[in-house]
Motif scaffolding. Sequence first.
Motif, PDB file in Angstrom:
ATOM      1  N   ARG A 109      23.561  -9.670  -6.538  1.00  0.00           N
ATOM      2  CA  ARG A 109      22.733 -10.698  -5.894  1.00  0.00           C
ATOM      3  C   ARG A 109      22.601 -10.433  -4.395  1.00  0.00           C
ATOM      4  NH1 ARG A 109      25.640 -14.499  -9.594  1.00  0.00           N
ATOM      5  NH2 ARG A 109      26.940 -15.218  -7.863  1.00  0.00           N
ATOM      6  N   VAL A 110      23.694  -9.987  -3.792  1.00  0.00           N
ATOM      7  CA  VAL A 110      23.649  -9.679  -2.356  1.00  0.00           C
ATOM      8  C   VAL A 110      22.794  -8.436  -2.118  1.00  0.00           C
ATOM      9  CG1 VAL A 110      25.027  -9.094  -0.319  1.00  0.00           C
ATOM     10  CG2 VAL A 110      25.924 -10.702  -2.033  1.00  0.00           C
ATOM     11  N   ARG A 111      23.004  -7.420  -2.967  1.00  0.00           N
ATOM     12  CA  ARG A 111      22.268  -6.170  -2.790  1.00  0.00           C
ATOM     13  C   ARG A 111      20.761  -6.411  -2.856  1.00  0.00           C
ATOM     14  NH1 ARG A 111      19.658  -2.482  -5.544  1.00  0.00           N
ATOM     15  NH2 ARG A 111      20.095  -3.311  -7.617  1.00  0.00           N
ATOM     16  N   LYS A 112      20.344  -7.216  -3.833  1.00  0.00           N
ATOM     17  CA  LYS A 112      18.894  -7.445  -3.995  1.00  0.00           C
ATOM     18  C   LYS A 112      18.305  -8.232  -2.835  1.00  0.00           C
ATOM     19  CE  LYS A 112      18.957  -6.943  -8.982  1.00  0.00           C
ATOM     20  NZ  LYS A 112      19.230  -7.646 -10.250  1.00  0.00           N
ATOM     21  N   ALA A 113      19.113  -9.059  -2.196  1.00  0.00           N
ATOM     22  CA  ALA A 113      18.608  -9.860  -1.075  1.00  0.00           C
ATOM     23  C   ALA A 113      18.649  -9.094   0.252  1.00  0.00           C
ATOM     24  CB  ALA A 113      19.416 -11.149  -0.950  1.00  0.00           C
TER      25      ALA A 113
END
Lengths: 194, 194
Positions: A109-113
């Motif tokens: 989730r962090v990577r995609k954001a």
Amino acid sequence: MGEEYGTESGDGEYLWVLDPIDGTRAFLTGRPLFGTLIGLMHRGKPVLGIIDQPVTGERWIGVSGEATRFTSPMGGMAACRPCPSLATAELSCTSPEIFDEAGMARFERVRKAARRVTWGGDCYAYGLVALGLVDAVVEGTLKPWDWAALVPVIEGAGGRMTDWLGQPLTLESKGEVLAVGDAALLPEITALLA
Amino acid sequence: MGEEYGTESGDGEYLWVLDPIDGTRAFLTGRPLFGTLIGLMHRGKPVLGIIDQPVTGERWIGVSGEATRFTSPMGGMAACRPCPSLATAELSCTSPEIFDEAGMARFERVRKAARRVTWGGDCYAYGLVALGLVDAVVEGTLKPWDWAALVPVIEGAGGRMTDWLGQPLTLESKGEVLAVGDAALLPEITALLA
């Protein structure tokens, strides 16, 4: 306390936390991203940290309450850079294999954001946060000798280093570690990791 | 031909293939794993290649039919190491994002059969194959300027560099690239990538 030593005596007021070679995989395969880590904790709180990279000749020295000192044959100085939004942040992580399964889903989730992720790095990536070249590092399954020396380096350069809940790292922490160059990133990243 | 130049004239007998900064992401985030790549192709075949890493001061020079030359302030020489089995191989790959979806599934078969994967590296990882520190690199979506200079470096150190079918790389290749330090690894890896 150290990766190669275990804990000799954990009940003193001060505790040295050592990792002679952080980034064993990088060291074995010839990447100049490993480092020697020397950390000192006082009553469970990291108060001194040194990252030394012998190939590039770079060294970061962090002391609680003081500005992080950085020496390098190429010059430069330690100072995190402003980056208030994850959408513009350079994210770093040593390897997808550094997470357990639940951790990987939360990291994703962090990577995609984030603007972008760069893989690899070990302790060197935290040094790059302290130089204002990387904005965030999110990693799991770390041991105290992987992170103790990094906390004073990051915080003395203006950043923050916490667990995934945004709480201070302690010897009881689970090894889920978050470093940011700009404290304004903390609420956004901890919400995605929750 | 180059990443920043396009192709000026592709119909000569010789073609220079240039990438001033291979590993843009590594460069931007301060990792000493980027490099300047200078390649020369003769009738579509790479015959000369140079990898230059300005931070560590390392330089690899490969010339078709000659032993790869390596210079570094730390010494060392170019020579791939024997590694006949993928189960004992150190695998390297710049990023999971370097593959398209089908490529990622095929890469995963190689990763699971290898001893270990190290992420990150760009052109530097190929230099490590030529130094006998890494045994295989598998990557997708590369452009000719990403790989042309690497072929003479790897092959002059005793390794092999091909597409995922084990065929020589040409300007018509899809950008699926495989480098091994020991040619004995080729059948096992190409079977897993098929």
